[in-house]
Design an enzyme around this catalytic site. Structure first.
Site, PDB file in Angstrom:
ATOM      1  CG  HIS A   1      -3.316  -3.388   3.074  1.00 54.17           C
ATOM      2  ND1 HIS A   1      -2.284  -2.897   3.837  1.00 54.17           N
ATOM      3  CD2 HIS A   1      -4.044  -2.318   2.695  1.00 54.17           C
ATOM      4  CE1 HIS A   1      -2.387  -1.584   3.920  1.00 54.17           C
ATOM      5  NE2 HIS A   1      -3.446  -1.203   3.239  1.00 54.17           N
TER       6      HIS A   1
ATOM      7  CD  GLU B   1      -0.846  -6.018   4.882  1.00 52.29           C
ATOM      8  OE1 GLU B   1      -0.526  -6.267   3.699  1.00 52.29           O
ATOM      9  OE2 GLU B   1      -1.051  -4.864   5.301  1.00 52.29           O
TER      10      GLU B   1
ATOM     11  CB  CYS C   1      -0.984  -0.023   1.163  1.00 52.81           C
ATOM     12  SG  CYS C   1      -2.379   1.084   0.895  1.00 52.81           S
TER      13      CYS C   1
END
Ligand code: GLN
Length: 537
Positions: A507, A509, A381
């Site tokens: 994102h 993650e 990001c």
């Protein structure tokens, strides 16, 4: 359907969310369909407007909900898919109740905490039960027993147990048993008092999960059992984990927590199949390889600010049988003269998401260091925006190139506000949020890693790559390897003449699990390992 409620006592930060999630792992591996839900007693509608200093990471779901970081644990420890219904705050409860009142739904009644607020809380439990059709719903109540804010939630779950019927609800209380150094002893009094508080409200826990730093011997278990009116075998020791939070399900299993819960709830299931989980732990404790990964951020002192990023990096390690030493690098330190020296010896550099100007120049220096020294780089990001700014300034020589988030008057706004954001004034829940499709370019490293050309990843941002600069970047060797399907928004960038330089506007993650490491993190750690072990000295 069966319901488990997890409350907390004595102090906060006990790892209630992790305990709930780890129990979810065990129940799921007993073949049950598990759903998970979190109640947060604060008055914010969601944590999206809170600073990381207040709240740690904001965890984003597919549907764009900005939620508590415990939902991240739930998704990582289980296979459950969460939606905005699964995180209920007092703010949401009151918002609904007050809207109902304005619409006249309460038919002239005085609107009160009991029954109107508690009814709304119960409705939300039934709603998740209905939508998920799970066998078991685990609901964690945030905060600590005794908090004024938490009372309506505790009252609601007490009432809920009556509605759910005999044998369908299990209350677990997570407490703290401190070790008093001067006395050389573990002390049970705070647990006794916290359970007393719970019983005052009308909730008697079936299980006590006692967090402690030393083993809880038989005598102490007896004492807690006696004073708290909980069966002795239902006093569970939850010690601090040695290596990794992923040991927790195995620890709970050793204490028979899942078996006890199943007995309370009359659930007949085989013992959990945990062989794959044991293998994950083996790779974490005794990996074949090791690598150091630097995460360059500005909330480095805060344990929880980059939670999902740290976890996903660990998962990348698991995928490569590679132990990861996380080096938390303060972006402001790099800004100092010769600050890049901190980055030497790292296998890979990750610049995670973020907002605001502080530390930005340090992150740009880190991206430059990674590009020039061919150190694997993963930008998430803001980390993609940083890579863009760095490339513009240092390769394309666009002087003072910047994001308009940090310099509104930059001569080269290579990162600018999304069109859809231009008229937005309200702050809560207004970013570009949640899962969005992205098309990957054939032949790109990203598509190789994903093994697919269409992906869905979660977003949380207001700024984007400025398309006015697209051609110039491409000519200079900057590759746009992922785009929104309409071709308008840059989603992934990479550099060709670099072993691993990938950054995404989304994102990744948030979609990584220990048992399903995310492809970008898997590729990043593989590249980092290769960088350290095969580079010429
Ligand atoms: N501040 C940047 C934006 O709003 C990046 C956001 C993030 O990293 N989550 O676009």
């Amino acid at each position: 359907m069966k319901f488990i409620f997890v409350t907390g006592g004595v102090v906060s930060s006990l790892g209630k969310g992790l305990t709930a999630a780890a129990l979810g792992t065990l129940l799921e591996n007993r073949g049950l369909k598990v759903a998970m839900q979190k109640f947060d007693p604060y008055l914010n509608v969601d944590p999206g407007t809170m600073s990381p200093y207040q709240h740690g990471e904001v965890y984003v779901l597919d549907d764009g909900a900005e939620t508590d970081l415990d939902l991240g644990h739930y998704e990582r420890f289980t296979n459950t898919k969460l939606s905005r219904l699964n995180n209920l705050t007092s703010g949401q409860v009151y918002q609904t109740v007050l809207n109902n009142e304005r619409e006249g739904i309460y038919l002239g009644k005085t609107v009160q905490v009991i029954p109107h607020v508690t009814d709304e809380i119960k409705r939300r439990i039934w709603l998740v039960a209905d939508q998920t059709k799970a066998d078991v719903l685990i609901t964690e109540i945030g905060g600590t027993t005794g908090d004024i804010e938490g009372l309506p939630f505790l009252e609601a779950i007490r009432e809920f147990a009556l509605e759910a019927g005999i044998g369908n609800t299990c209350f677990i209380h997570v407490t703290y048993v401190p070790f008093i150094k001067a006395a050389g002893e573990l002390k049970t009094k705070p647990t006794q008092q916290s359970v007393a508080k719970l019983r005052e409200i009308g909730i008697s826990p079936h299980l006590i999960a006692a967090r402690c730093e030393k083993p809880l011997d038989k005598e102490l278990r007896q004492k807690i059992s006696m004073f708290c009116s909980v069966a002795q075998e239902a006093v569970i020791e939850v010690k601090d984990v040695d290596h990794s939070i992923y040991e927790l399900p195995l620890m709970l299993q050793r204490e028979r927590a899942d078996e006890l819960v199943c007995r309370v709830l009359h659930l007949e299931t085989p013992a959990p199949k945990m062989a794959h989980w044991q293998e994950i732990i083996r790779k974490l404790i005794a990996p074949q390889h090791r690598v150091r990964i630097g995460v360059v951020g500005k909330y480095i002192g805060l344990q929880d600010a980059y939670k999902s990023v740290y976890e996903a990096i660990m998962h990348g390690g698991i995928a490569n049988d590679c132990g990861v030493e996380l080096v938390q690098v303060d972006a402001e330190e790099i800004e100092k003269k010769d600050g890049e020296k901190i980055l030497q010896g790292l296998g890979g550099i990750c610049v995670p998401g973020g907002f605001g100007e502080r530390g930005i120049e340090g992150k740009i220096k880190a991206a430059k260091f990674a590009r020039e020294n061919k150190v694997p780089y993963l930008g998430l990001c803001l980390g993609m925006q940083i890579a863009t700014i760095e490339f513009a300034r240092n390769v394309m020589k666009l002087e003072k190139a910047h994001s308009t988030e940090f310099d509104e008057n930059t001569p080269h706004p290579v990162i600018a506000l999304l069109d859809a954001q231009r008229k937005v004034t309200k702050k809560g829940g207004t970013m570009r949020l949640g899962a969005q499709p992205c098309q990957l370019t054939v032949g790109s490293k990203a598509s190789q890693l994903y093994g697919s050309f269409v992906i869905h990843e979660r977003h949380r941002h207001r700024f984007e790559f400025n398309n006015a600069y697209r051609e110039r970047f491409e000519k200079a060797g900057f590759t746009f390897s992922g785009m929104s399907p309409d071709g308008k928004l840059v989603e992934v960038i990479e550099l060709k003449d670099h072993p691993f330089y990938i950054a995404s506007q989304f994102h990744p993650e948030f979609l990584s699990k220990p048992h399903q490491p995310h492809p970008l993190f898997k590729g990043f750690i593989a590249a980092a390992h290769h960088h350290i072990h095969h580079k010429p000295i």
